[in-house]
Scaffold this active site. Structure first.
Site, PDB file in Angstrom:
ATOM      1  N   LYS A 238       0.963  -1.111  -0.117  1.00 42.31           N
ATOM      2  CA  LYS A 238       0.078   0.028   0.094  1.00 42.31           C
ATOM      3  C   LYS A 238       0.933   1.261   0.030  1.00 42.31           C
ATOM      4  CE  LYS A 238      -2.950   2.819   2.954  1.00 42.31           C
ATOM      5  NZ  LYS A 238      -2.277   4.014   2.092  1.00 42.31           N
TER       6      LYS A 238
ATOM      7  N   GLU B 155       9.457   2.062  11.386  1.00 39.77           N
ATOM      8  CA  GLU B 155      10.321   3.216  11.557  1.00 39.77           C
ATOM      9  C   GLU B 155       9.436   4.321  11.712  1.00 39.77           C
ATOM     10  OE1 GLU B 155      11.787   6.542  10.941  1.00 39.77           O
ATOM     11  OE2 GLU B 155      12.277   6.037   8.924  1.00 39.77           O
TER      12      GLU B 155
ATOM     13  N   CYS C 286      12.456  12.057   8.041  1.00 40.31           N
ATOM     14  CA  CYS C 286      12.542  11.484   9.360  1.00 40.31           C
ATOM     15  C   CYS C 286      13.549  11.782  10.137  1.00 40.31           C
ATOM     16  CB  CYS C 286      12.102   9.994   9.424  1.00 40.31           C
ATOM     17  SG  CYS C 286      13.102   9.002   8.534  1.00 40.31           S
TER      18      CYS C 286
ATOM     19  N   GLU D  96       7.622  16.020  17.055  1.00 46.33           N
ATOM     20  CA  GLU D  96       8.055  15.987  15.705  1.00 46.33           C
ATOM     21  C   GLU D  96       7.361  16.937  14.959  1.00 46.33           C
ATOM     22  OE1 GLU D  96       9.478  12.755  12.463  1.00 46.33           O
ATOM     23  OE2 GLU D  96       7.868  12.354  13.652  1.00 46.33           O
TER      24      GLU D  96
END
Length: 995
Positions: free
Chosen positions: A675, A756, A790, A886
């Site tokens: 996906k 992750e 990231c 974040e």
């Protein structure tokens, strides 16, 4: 004739040696501190490294205790074999003592003395006495203004004004100078202006980048025009210096373009540099000569050997590029002679400035110029100020026109130049070292370099013949495109046009090898201009997701039983197909996810690396491993796949991470339901097509784009899914972990999740950091791809000693970045991915206004994309939300600390542990960071982004994820289960003989 020329060259060389009269260059005189350092450095490589590093950092050490501390760290480590007296004295030195202050003062005096040998003065006014002293001795000069690496428009302006002031100052002073060599008026020797300057183009435009080649040339010309006008006003000579290879073609184009402008076309006193150590230097020189001949105007070429050899080799090897320089000194010497001949043979259109300390090279040019009857006004000789005084003396006595390359500047920015000079003089093949330190015979030093090469070639052939070729090529990273090449830039521009013509791409589902268009469709748009539809994508629902899992389950047994070598072969073939479509794959990402040219190319390279690396890793792991060696028993450990694997990919590395997770699952024998992110489905579809073109069997890879709340939910909770590979946000990842491990009664296995989840990454800038490097790397780490990595730097932790200076330079540099749609290669930063991301980032910017102060806020002038401002905040505290959460956007928070230990505490003070970086030249602090800066990927003296497969296995811990590191030797194990088979081979007391 050729032999006669060689005889005369050797005679002239011997004559020049006689004129030296047994002089020794000052750098080799052991009664000076510099001479002692050079002597130790030539005989102890470890000492050389530490000493040159110390010299480089010394001007940044503003306190005596810092000097003493660094001396101990550089020269008193247990693994070093330095003179015992040196180590004993330093070990006893207390950094805070009076003795430390005296040592610091003495060291400062010695290093300043060393710098004074190579640098004429801190300012033109200070250097004037030296310059006039050189002229009194019959020598001319060219002045190079040293400075910090230029990283901003503000620093460009300073550099420009310094050169304009230099020309005025020298122009006025030159009115009282008597012309050299019987010249008249403003010309020495009758042809050379008294005032002569050298400058580096990168000092005049801070954002020079070969990706935006034409734009960079135009911007640099804007800066150069005032300098050339001022030079014409005074009748001065201007030479464009050559730097590292990345800027070489831009410098050549810049010079030609400027000199074709009507304003400067007829001005005769200009030139540029050709570096003989470059393999393409002959081609470059030929193009300059052809250009000069066509325009009917002469120019001067300064012919040098080259000063960046070590760095050029390292950069090329890091990028897997061909090494651009000759790898042994005789090759460069031979090339120098070849280029000198070409120059002298074309003296009607080019003048030659022969820049060398090598007696053989000088003798060659001197004799060849006589043979070719080169007019005296077409040739001069140049050497470096402060080096090769005996050679300088010989050339003076020979009555040759001699010019000294003379740097002027402060000691701190002059360190880079100084270290290059020290490296040059202590290298094993340095002519000065061989002549004046090693005592190599003059006969050997005057040999034709072609003869030396022929001997080395025979020896190498004899050695190579005994070396067997490896049967399997080892893994090597895919080289990024070399954007200095016009072909690369042209092909990428064409790829952008070609890919755009294919829009909107129709993207189907793929289930069991069957393409399904479906009734539900969603759009993928260009984040830099949302009016442009990149793709129309079939959207999967619950039924399609379940059908994909069923197809994958049916294909599993056959795929599991395919050998590891065969599975790896599909990856290798897909990698080759990706190579053949590299430009298109990267161009698509420019449009669909807003990556700049270089970032998009890097993503494709990483995808190819994953295919090549994981294929080789599976071949390694696919061989059963013998466990134990006892008689009567054979025990083997081996791995087999888990089953159906769901790959849920992110949009920020839409090809690389998708390919990495998918290829890891496939090559280990799992079947995949993939996906893609809803923001990057067209790129995901291109990955599926790579495997399709590679001939992957039907059902092994299934493609189900669609909403995460529907498709993702099915993939995570379905009992037939054995493993999940996910990269994305922390909240989504934690939700996947909860649902995946809520095992239903009908499940046949416990799902394995590889996740992750991102980071809150910090870069620490130590008090002794090289700010030239730190500023550039921080900007790239924080704002490259709009901060949407990231691994991006979102926290900058700075020690108070250099806080103000770093902030000033960082702000000015950030103000100089080009912003706008990334389809234009000049733009470093464009739009963020979508409206949701934009809203979240804007919300955090408002939080930042309440928590800290805005140092810089830069807005875009574009209305049709998801643009957010680039923002830098100061006065942020470790507990603030801006320092803890974040953001995933171009927002940088700066935190000031008083010590390196505090910096580490702040860096470690978040729930994340993904990447981090430290800029420091303190061995002790670097060691401390390695042990206590607790992140998955720590980088020393470079940015915190840009992990490379096989070199930097990537991944973190704490809230940054679960699982082993992508692109590393353990990653594939997560997609397999280990099995052990033990056979008892004992029968009636008899067992086969152990192998």
């Amino acid at each position: 004739m050729k032999n006669d020329l060689e005889r005369r060259i050797r005679q002239t060389g011997s004559w020049l040696y006689q004129l030296i009269e047994d002089e020794t260059p000052s750098i080799f005189r052991k009664d000076y501190w510099t001479g002692k350092v050079i002597d130790w450095s030539m005989h102890n490589e470890a000492f050389k490294v530490e000493m040159f590093r110390f010299i480089d950092v010394f001007p940044y050490l503003i306190r005596p205790e810092s000097v003493a501390k660094h001396l101990q760290e550089y020269f008193c480590r247990p693994d070093q074999c330095f003179p015992a007296a040196l180590q004993w004295g330093l070990r006893q030195l207390s950094p805070t003592s009076f003795a430390a202050k005296m040592v610091a003062k003495s060291m400062a005096k010695n290093i300043e003395s060393m710098g004074a040998q190579f640098i004429a003065g801190a300012t033109p006014q200070e250097a004037l006495g030296t310059l006039e002293g050189l002229r009194a001795q019959g020598m001319a000069f060219t002045v190079d203004l040293l400075g910090e690496a230029v990283v901003s428009r503000a620093e460009e302006e300073v550099y420009l004004s310094r050169y304009l002031e230099l020309l005025d100052f020298l122009g006025h002073a030159s009115s009282r100078w008597t012309p050299l060599g019987g010249g008249s008026g403003s010309l020495d020797w009758g042809f050379a202006p008294k005032v002569n300057i050298s400058l580096k183009p990168s000092a005049l435009y801070s954002q020079m980048n070969p990706v935006a080649f034409d734009y960079g040339v135009e911007r640099a010309k804007e800066r150069l025009r005032p300098i050339f006008r001022k030079a014409m006003q005074w009748g001065a000579f201007v030479c464009l210096d050559m730097e590292h290879t990345a800027l070489k073609n831009m410098t050549l184009a810049l010079y030609r373009s400027l000199m074709e402008e009507p304003e400067f076309r007829d001005y005769p006193h200009t030139g540029l540099v050709i570096q003989a150590y470059l393999r393409d230097s002959e081609e470059d020189l030929g193009s300059i000569i052809e250009w000069a001949r066509k325009r009917g105007r002469r120019c001067t070429v300064r012919l040098v050997k080259g000063a960046y050899w070590d760095a050029e080799v390292v950069w090329a090897r890091q990028n897997q590029w061909p090494i651009p320089v000759f790898t042994c000194k005789p090759e460069t010497d031979a090339q120098f002679e070849k280029l000198a001949r070409i120059l002298l043979e074309n003296h009607d259109v080019v003048s030659c400035a022969c820049a060398s300390h090598n007696i053989r090279s000088l003798a060659y040019v001197l004799e060849l110029s006589k043979e070719l009857k080169v007019p005296s006004d077409r040739l001069e000789y140049q050497i470096l100020y402060g080096m090769a005084e005996p050679v300088r003396s010989a050339l003076k006595k020979a009555g040759l026109p001699l010019r000294l390359y003379t740097p002027i500047g402060e000691i701190i920015p002059g360190m880079a130049y100084l270290v290059r000079r020290l490296l040059e003089n202590t290298s094993n093949e340095s002519f000065l070292r061989l002549s004046f330190s090693e005592g190599v015979s003059r006969e050997d030093l005057l040999r034709n370099p072609l003869d030396v090469l022929a001997e080395r070639s025979q020896e190498a052939t004899a050695t190579d013949s005994s070396i067997a070729k490896e049967a399997v090529a080892p893994f090597a990273n895919e080289p990024p495109w070399d954007w200095t090449q016009a072909r690369v830039r042209r092909d990428f521009q064409q790829a952008l046009a070609k890919v755009r013509k294919s829009f909107p791409v129709k993207v189907p589902l793929v289930v069991g090898g069957v393409k399904i268009t479906g009734d539900s469709v969603f759009s993928s748009t260009n984040p830099n201009d949302t009016r442009e539809v990149v793709g129309l994508v079939a959207s999967a629902g619950r039924r399609e997701a379940q059908e994909a899992i069923r197809a994958a389950k049916e294909a599993f047994e056959s795929w599991r039983n395919t050998t590891s070598h065969e599975r790896a072969a599909y990856l290798f073939k897909a990698a080759q197909i990706a190579r053949s479509h590299r430009f298109e794959l990267a161009a698509l990402q420019v449009f669909e996810v807003g990556k700049s040219w270089k970032e998009a190319d890097a993503d494709v390279c990483e995808a190819i690396d994953f295919l090549e690396y994981y294929g080789r890793e599976m071949i390694r792991l696919g061989t059963p491993r013998r466990m134990g060696h006892v008689p009567g028993e054979i025990s083997h450990l081996f791995y087999e796949p888990r089953g159906v694997t769901a790959v849920i990919a992110p949009w920020n590395f839409p090809l690389a991470i998708s390919t990495g997770m998918t290829s890891a699952a496939l090559v280990t024998g799992n079947t995949v339901v993939y996906k893609p992110a809803s923001q990057s489905p067209v790129t995901g579809w291109r990955m599926v097509r790579l495997f399709e073109e590679a001939g992957l069997p039907s059902g092994v890879l299934n493609f189900v784009p669609g909403p995460g709340s529907v498709v993702g939910e099915v993939l995570v909770t379905h009992p037939d899914v054995a493993a999940i590979a996910f990269t994305g946000s922390r909240d989504v990842g934690l939700n996947i972990l909860r649902k995946a491990h809520d095992t239903s009664p009908s499940a046949q296995m416990i799902k394995n999740v590889v996740a992750e989840l991102g980071g809150k990454n910090a870069i620490i800038v130590d008090a002794d950091a090289d700010l030239d490097e730190a500023v550039v790397h921080v900007l790239h780490s924080a704002f490259g791809y709009q901060g949407q990595k990231c691994s991006a730097c979102s926290r900058l932790i700075v020690l108070e000693e250099n806080y103000d200076k770093l902030l000033a330079r960082l702000k000015a540099a950030a103000e100089s970045l080009e912003l706008g749609p990334v389809e234009d290669p000049k733009n470093m930063m464009g739009a963020v991915i979508d409206a949701g991301a934009k809203a979240k980032i804007l919300e955090y910017i408002e939080i930042g206004r309440s928590e800290g102060k805005v140092l810089l806020e830069r807005h875009f002038g574009h209305a049709n994309g998801h643009y957010v401002p680039l923002v830098i905040f100061t006065d942020i505290q470790p507990h603030h939300r801006l320092a803890q959460e974040e953001i995933f956007g171009p927002v940088l928070s700066i935190l000031k600390v008083s010590s390196f230990d505090e910096a580490l505490d702040v860096a470690n003070g978040t729930p994340y542990a993904l990447t981090g970086a430290v800029f420091s030249r303190s061995p002790e602090n670097i060691d401390k960071a390695k042990k206590t800066f607790r992140v998955g990927n720590l980088y020393i003296n470079r940015g915190c982004t840009g992990a490379i497969v096989g070199r930097h296995p990537f991944g973190g811990f704490k809230m940054s994820g679960i699982g082993s590191k992508a692109g590393g030797p353990d990653y594939l194990l997560q997609f397999m289960v280990p099995r052990n088979v033990v056979e008892n081979t004992l029968r009636r007391g008899f067992a086969p003989k152990e192998e």
